[in-house]
Design a protein around this motif. Structure first.
Motif, mmCIF file in Angstrom:
data_model
loop_
_atom_site.group_PDB
_atom_site.id
_atom_site.type_symbol
_atom_site.label_atom_id
_atom_site.label_comp_id
_atom_site.label_asym_id
_atom_site.label_seq_id
_atom_site.Cartn_x
_atom_site.Cartn_y
_atom_site.Cartn_z
ATOM 1 N N VAL B 41 9.656 5.653 11.570
ATOM 2 C CA VAL B 41 10.632 4.574 11.752
ATOM 3 C C VAL B 41 10.057 3.489 12.671
ATOM 4 C CG1 VAL B 41 12.911 4.002 12.692
ATOM 5 C CG2 VAL B 41 12.614 6.082 11.361
ATOM 6 N N PHE B 42 9.260 3.921 13.645
ATOM 7 C CA PHE B 42 8.756 2.972 14.649
ATOM 8 C C PHE B 42 7.306 2.565 14.408
ATOM 9 C CE2 PHE B 42 11.973 5.803 16.431
ATOM 10 C CZ PHE B 42 12.957 4.865 16.688
ATOM 11 N N GLN B 43 6.815 2.835 13.195
ATOM 12 C CA GLN B 43 5.429 2.502 12.890
ATOM 13 C C GLN B 43 5.335 1.369 11.878
ATOM 14 O OE1 GLN B 43 2.441 3.974 14.066
ATOM 15 N NE2 GLN B 43 3.800 4.855 15.618
ATOM 16 N N ASP B 44 4.288 0.597 12.042
ATOM 17 C CA ASP B 44 3.996 -0.450 11.069
ATOM 18 C C ASP B 44 3.074 0.158 10.022
ATOM 19 O OD1 ASP B 44 3.503 -2.740 9.712
ATOM 20 O OD2 ASP B 44 2.145 -3.596 11.203
ATOM 21 N N TRP B 45 3.620 0.479 8.849
ATOM 22 C CA TRP B 45 2.763 1.168 7.880
ATOM 23 C C TRP B 45 3.182 0.908 6.442
ATOM 24 C CZ3 TRP B 45 1.973 7.175 7.198
ATOM 25 C CH2 TRP B 45 0.830 7.393 6.416
ATOM 26 N N LYS B 46 2.284 0.204 5.769
ATOM 27 C CA LYS B 46 2.373 0.111 4.315
ATOM 28 C C LYS B 46 1.121 0.780 3.784
ATOM 29 C CE LYS B 46 4.974 -4.006 3.073
ATOM 30 N NZ LYS B 46 4.880 -5.342 2.483
ATOM 31 N N GLU B 52 -3.762 4.627 7.206
ATOM 32 C CA GLU B 52 -3.147 5.266 8.376
ATOM 33 C C GLU B 52 -2.131 4.293 8.987
ATOM 34 O OE1 GLU B 52 -3.707 8.360 9.349
ATOM 35 O OE2 GLU B 52 -5.259 8.686 7.822
ATOM 36 N N PRO B 53 -1.152 4.809 9.758
ATOM 37 C CA PRO B 53 -0.205 3.910 10.419
ATOM 38 C C PRO B 53 -0.930 2.894 11.299
ATOM 39 C CG PRO B 53 0.504 6.188 10.649
ATOM 40 C CD PRO B 53 -0.842 6.217 10.016
ATOM 41 N N LYS B 54 -0.415 1.640 11.288
ATOM 42 C CA LYS B 54 -1.113 0.587 12.017
ATOM 43 C C LYS B 54 -0.667 0.463 13.465
ATOM 44 C CE LYS B 54 -0.815 -2.920 9.065
ATOM 45 N NZ LYS B 54 -1.085 -4.150 8.321
ATOM 46 N N GLY B 55 0.338 1.257 13.852
ATOM 47 C CA GLY B 55 0.746 1.231 15.247
ATOM 48 C C GLY B 55 2.224 1.036 15.450
ATOM 49 N N PHE B 56 2.626 1.198 16.711
ATOM 50 C CA PHE B 56 4.015 1.144 17.097
ATOM 51 C C PHE B 56 4.555 -0.286 16.975
ATOM 52 C CE2 PHE B 56 7.196 0.796 20.545
ATOM 53 C CZ PHE B 56 8.045 1.818 20.162
ATOM 54 N N ILE B 57 5.699 -0.439 16.323
ATOM 55 C CA ILE B 57 6.262 -1.789 16.265
ATOM 56 C C ILE B 57 7.702 -1.832 16.740
ATOM 57 C CG2 ILE B 57 4.768 -2.844 14.526
ATOM 58 C CD1 ILE B 57 7.175 -2.308 12.578
ATOM 59 N N GLY B 58 8.064 -0.860 17.556
ATOM 60 C CA GLY B 58 9.406 -0.886 18.132
ATOM 61 C C GLY B 58 10.485 -0.800 17.079
#
Lengths: 285, 295
Positions: B41-46, B52-58
């Motif tokens: 839910v809090f990850q930037d990932w397409k 791999e997930p691109k990181g936390f995006i709040g």
């Protein structure tokens, strides 16, 4: 009451007539779509476009079935479904009834038991679509993507909690005194369960098994997220006709029928257990 | 029976072995995926952009999902479909249960027949009704033409396609309501009805004052079960309308499925599904309280 049938009051006759009309309507609404599916699977492609449509095929053809089994790998889909359903059901019954028996005999506090039951309810009703992406990712990591084992694992995650929940109620209702004799004989819990308890609750086990097998056979969401080609099950094969360009009605009907016929027959044979399982889950659970 | 043996029997450890395998399954196949999806839910990932997930995006996934028109439309569609379908399922199911309740041969045959739609795989029920509801060559419009009704183009029309989904749902799951209601009706003590009829209550009065209050808890539970299950259903819509035409039959589940497994927009899909989860969790808490109060 049946004796004065010949001397029915007119309003009584009206009610009787209404009853029979409703019987006919009910049967019609249920059966006509199913029979229509059978008919469509036997029609030639040109019959599908007829306006007005025909209910019966003008020429009966088996070519849709033939091409499903020769060109498409329908036999493989069928065996995949059969493997998934039987393994899932078998493992579910063993692990589920074991866990239910253990939980019922652990003499958990009311609060702890409440938590357990809440967990079961939660697993049954939370939106499964939430976990399909993690499933996809997990199965990719485990290198199980597109195998029947991935589908089986996915189904077990749903069926085991469900059956444990059903059987927990059964074992909770079972008086402890039955086991006491065996306890004096020094039988281990596992022996006691296998020799006495499991056979005694066979009808409930049968109901659980039927519900688990229906769940697994009909399941689409999980299967569609982790299969691509090799592990395709029947639900995926049926759905695949939808996104195809220019739907092949005959094959779609035939494939659907191949999928639902075993379960329709199964439901007719094991109706008693099916109904028991369903009412049990909702009324008592 | 010595208390010593009994005491030993109550020991947790000896029962743990019974529970362990199932517990492992629940942890590995439910708990872990659930936590993983919460993480998403809090990850930037397409998946289409990065493996791999691109990181936390709040909270951006959640904020974006609320801005998404298709999501909002899906929520409304879901509520319309489930609300309407379950309403009719309850009324028809309860009526059928009363209609075919008496023990007689014809009734048991009809009861068996009515059961059938429920065991049909939803995905196949979808293809089946796709053929039935075809605007030109479908059987439904043909039957309607006998009584001089010009049937709509069910699946091609935005409004009628929604009706089609509801009809399919009713066809398939009214039997479930019927079975549950029939069991509940049978469990009403005969003496209560007799007492009511001695008091001069007619059938309708007996139903209202005796049956209905006794059936109410079961009916309420059945309603919640059906609403939840109907909100979760994907297969029948997938094969009946595929969300179409346009977005007119997109449901919440269908939206999440599409977002996650067709667009591979994992972050957005996880956000939408956790919003969905909060709603269903509240319903489950309600069911749970309700059942506990009962006992």
């Amino acid at each position: 009451m049946e004796l004065n049938k010949s001397k029915q009051h007119p309003s009584q006759m009206l009610i009787t007539a209404l009853y029979y009309i409703l019987v006919v309507i009910s049967a019609f609404v249920v059966l006509v779509p199913i029979i229509y599916l059978v008919m469509n699977s036997l029609k030639l492609p040109r019959d599908f476009l007829k306006v007005p449509p025909t209910f019966l095929p003008e020429v009966v053809t088996l070519k849709h079935y033939a091409s499903l089994f020769t060109k498409a790998k329908t036999l493989k889909y069928f065996t995949n479904s059969l493997t998934v359903t039987s393994v899932t059901t078998f493992v579910t019954i063993i692990l589920g009834s074991f866990a239910a028996y253990g939980l019922s005999r652990m003499k958990l506090s009311k609060h702890a038991l409440g938590m357990v039951i809440f967990t079961f309810l939660f697993i049954r009703f939370y939106p499964k679509v939430t976990t399909i992406m993690p499933y996809f990712i997990i199965m990719r990591k485990l290198n199980l993507l597109d195998t029947v084992w991935a589908v089986i694992l996915g189904h077990l995650g749903i069926t085991i909690p469900f059956v444990t929940w059903l059987m927990l109620v059964v074992y909770n209702d079972l008086p402890y005194s039955i086991e006491e004799a065996a306890l004096v004989d020094g039988a281990t819990p596992i022996q006691r369960f296998l020799m006495i308890i499991f056979p005694m609750t066979a009808p409930s086990v049968a109901s659980s098994a039927i519900l688990a097998s229906f769940m697994s056979w009909n399941e689409f969401l999980i299967a569609s997220s982790i299969t691509r080609r090799d592990a395709t099950v029947l639900s995926i094969a049926v759905a695949s006709f939808v996104s195809d360009k220019g739907i092949q009605w005959g094959q779609m009907a035939a494939m659907s029928l191949i999928m639902i016929l075993p379960m329709l027959l199964f439901a007719l044979v094991a109706q008693k257990y099916l109904v028991n399982g369903l009412t049990f889950g909702a009324v008592k659970g | 029976m010595s208390t010593k043996i009994r005491q030993k029997d109550k020991e947790l450890s000896s029962w743990l072995i019974f529970i362990l395998p199932a517990l492992l399954v629940v942890i590995l196949l439910q708990l872990y995926p659930l936590i993983y999806s919460l993480f998403l839910v809090f990850q930037d990932w397409k998946l289409t952009e990065s493996p791999e997930p691109k990181g936390f995006i709040g909270l951006w996934n959640l904020i974006n999902i609320f801005k998404n028109d298709v999501f909002r439309r899906s929520v409304v569609n879901s509520l319309i479909i489930s609300g309407t379908a379950v309403f009719f399922e309850l009324i028809i199911g309860l009526s059928l249960a009363y209609l075919f309740n008496k023990e007689r041969r014809l009734n048991s045959i009809v009861r068996t027949l009515i059961l059938l739609p429920m065991v049909i795989a939803p995905v196949a029920a979808g293809t089946l009704w796709r053929m039935m509801l075809n605007g030109r060559a479908g059987l439904v419009n043909h039957i309607l033409s006998f009584i001089n009704i010009h049937g709509p183009n069910w699946l091609a029309d935005p409004q009628w396609s929604l009706v089609s989904v509801i009809l399919l749902e009713i066809w398939q799951f009214t039997p479930f309501v019927m079975i549950i209601s029939a069991a509940a009706i049978t469990s009403i003590p005969k003496s209560l009805r007799e007492a009511a009829s001695i008091d001069g209550a007619g059938r309708l009065m007996t139903f209202k004052n005796v049956d209905l209050p006794l059936l109410a808890p079961t009916l309420a539970l059945t309603m919640i079960f059906r609403v939840l299950e109907s909100l979760l259903s994907l297969d029948s819509i997938y094969s009946l309308t595929f969300g179409g035409p346009g977005y007119s039959t997109y449901t919440l589940t269908f939206f999440i499925y599409n977002e996650g497994l067709r667009s591979f927009n994992f972050g957005q899909a996880a956000a939408a599904s956790w919003l969905f989860m909060i709603f269903t969790s509240l319903c489950i808490v309600w069911v749970f309280r309700f059942q506990n109060k009962d006992k």
